[in-house]
Scaffold this motif. Structure first.
Motif, PDB file in Angstrom:
ATOM      1  N   ALA A 210       0.833  -1.206   0.000  1.00 60.36           N
ATOM      2  CA  ALA A 210       0.000   0.000   0.000  1.00 60.36           C
ATOM      3  C   ALA A 210       0.867   1.257   0.000  1.00 60.36           C
ATOM      4  N   ALA A 211       1.981   1.237   0.734  1.00 61.91           N
ATOM      5  CA  ALA A 211       2.902   2.383   0.766  1.00 61.91           C
ATOM      6  C   ALA A 211       3.473   2.642  -0.624  1.00 61.91           C
ATOM      7  N   ASP A 219       0.330  10.197  -3.247  1.00 61.75           N
ATOM      8  CA  ASP A 219      -0.657  10.396  -2.184  1.00 61.75           C
ATOM      9  C   ASP A 219       0.056  10.260  -0.833  1.00 61.75           C
ATOM     10  N   HIS A 220       0.378  11.412  -0.243  1.00 66.87           N
ATOM     11  CA  HIS A 220       1.144  11.410   1.007  1.00 66.87           C
ATOM     12  C   HIS A 220       0.352  10.837   2.182  1.00 66.87           C
ATOM     13  N   GLU A 221      -0.994  10.927   2.108  1.00 65.68           N
ATOM     14  CA  GLU A 221      -1.809  10.401   3.208  1.00 65.68           C
ATOM     15  C   GLU A 221      -1.719   8.878   3.269  1.00 65.68           C
ATOM     16  N   ALA A 253       6.844  11.892   5.594  1.00 63.68           N
ATOM     17  CA  ALA A 253       5.580  11.873   4.849  1.00 63.68           C
ATOM     18  C   ALA A 253       4.549  12.795   5.494  1.00 63.68           C
ATOM     19  N   SER A 254       4.520  12.839   6.820  1.00 61.44           N
ATOM     20  CA  SER A 254       3.558  13.704   7.516  1.00 61.44           C
ATOM     21  C   SER A 254       3.857  15.180   7.250  1.00 61.44           C
ATOM     22  N   ASN A 259       0.188  17.766   7.781  1.00 58.03           N
ATOM     23  CA  ASN A 259      -0.709  17.455   8.894  1.00 58.03           C
ATOM     24  C   ASN A 259       0.069  17.584  10.203  1.00 58.03           C
ATOM     25  N   VAL A 260      -0.202  18.661  10.952  1.00 58.04           N
ATOM     26  CA  VAL A 260       0.546  18.938  12.180  1.00 58.04           C
ATOM     27  C   VAL A 260       0.336  17.838  13.221  1.00 58.04           C
ATOM     28  N   ASP A 261      -0.915  17.375  13.362  1.00 62.13           N
ATOM     29  CA  ASP A 261      -1.198  16.325  14.350  1.00 62.13           C
ATOM     30  C   ASP A 261      -0.453  15.039  14.007  1.00 62.13           C
TER      31      ASP A 261
END
Length: 341
Positions: A210-211, A219-221, A253-254, A259-261
């Motif tokens: 999947a990665a 798609d970084h998410e 990746a985050s 996405n800060v969280d």
């Protein structure tokens, strides 16, 4: 003359219908615009106006769309039960008008609402009904969505063995149709199920596949979810070096995701992994401290994590101060107005 009068009346009725229908569409489009701006309260007003007109002129297709859109707006307001009720009404209207694809859409929304309300068994029923209709219609894309939803909800229910079958079907369907996102979602669900079932090799294999898809799609998410999950699996296996490696990749990746969280969670996981890494023994020496580079990384991460928390607290404090000042200003303005009166 009587015939002419009848024709004129029919023409007037047709003109009135089209005018009211256009008015309903305009209200609905305004509702969609407010949804896109996350102004859900205003969206409710416009969808309600559109719904009233669609019922007045007997436009069932527009009525079901308005009901479903109202459900989305209430979902945005955090009023999940209210959203569920509107989705349910939309399904009923679709059934009466024979709109089977519309029925599928709002059944899936009902399922999502039930998940949010922790009514998981009910969610399974709605997703299963949607799947059956999709299979009857031969709608591959919607079948994929239903398989993914079922795999996810079974994982949430901790019924991991039940999650395997629909997740596998999602992967196969994605591969058969070339829908890489459906394939990736199925692989992620399989990774979670196999991880919880203790089949770590299968979990690693599915998350890795999947990665790769996430990276291929940009798609970084997807990439972040898989990399963080791989880090967690290796943590469970106490393979700390690999846990550190994957959590570090998840952190990158985050950041790309913005996405800060997620970034803060990755920092926490990386700090934990670095802190747990066993101290290496040197021949003839007592246990050594972690090597300088890792110790430095750990210190920098802790410092960055602390600064991140402080920045967020300061931001919250600033917003609170602004709101308090605005409230005081409003109160003062109101008092001044009353004094003038």
């Amino acid at each position: 003359c009587a015939a002419m009068g009848s024709g004129s009346s029919a023409a007037n009725d047709g003109t009135h219908y089209e005018a009211r229908r256009r008015e309903s569409i305009v209200s609905g489009n305004l509702g969609n615009e407010f949804i896109s701006r996350a102004e859900h309260g205003k969206a409710v007003e416009h969808f309600t106006a559109s719904l009233r007109i669609s019922r007045e002129i007997g436009d069932l297709k527009c009525e079901s769309a308005c009901l479903g859109s109202l459900g989305n707006a209430y979902q945005g307001l955090g009023q999940t039960e209210e959203a569920f009720q509107h989705f349910s009404q939309a399904v009923a209207v679709c059934k009466s008008s024979g709109d089977r694809l519309g029925e599928v859409l709002w059944l899936q929304s009902m399922g999502d609402s039930c998940r949010d309300l922790s009514r998981h068994k009910e969610a399974v029923e709605h997703f299963s009904t949607a799947l059956a209709i999709c299979q009857d219609l031969g709608e591959k894309a919607e079948q994929g969505n239903a398989f993914i939803a079922l795999g996810s909800v079974y994982n949430e229910m901790e019924e991991y063995k039940n999650a395997v079958q629909p997740s596998t079907m999602a992967v196969r369907l994605g591969q058969a149709t070339g829908d890489r996102r459906t394939e990736a979602a199925g692989l992620i669900n399989l990774g979670k199920a196999y991880d919880k079932l203790g089949n770590f090799d299968a979990a690693i294999d599915n998350y890795t596949q999947a990665a790769d898809i996430g990276r291929e799609l940009g798609d970084h998410e997807i990439e972040y979810i898989c990399l963080a999950s791989l880090g967690n699996v290796y943590t469970e296996l106490r393979q700390h070096s690999q846990s550190i490696e994957w959590h570090a990749k998840a952190l990158a990746a985050s950041k790309a995701l913005g996405n800060v969280d997620a970034e803060e969670d990755c920092m926490d996981q990386l700090i934990s992994a670095l802190a747990q890494k066993p101290v290496l023994l040197r021949k003839g020496h007592k246990p050594s401290v972690p090597d300088t580079s890792e110790a430095a990384i750990l210190a920098r991460l802790r410092s960055k994590r602390l600064k991140s928390r402080e920045a967020r607290m300061e931001s919250k404090s600033t917003r609170h101060s602004f709101l308090s000042n605005a409230s005081s200003a409003t109160s003062s303005a109101g008092s001044s107005q009353r004094s003038e009166e």
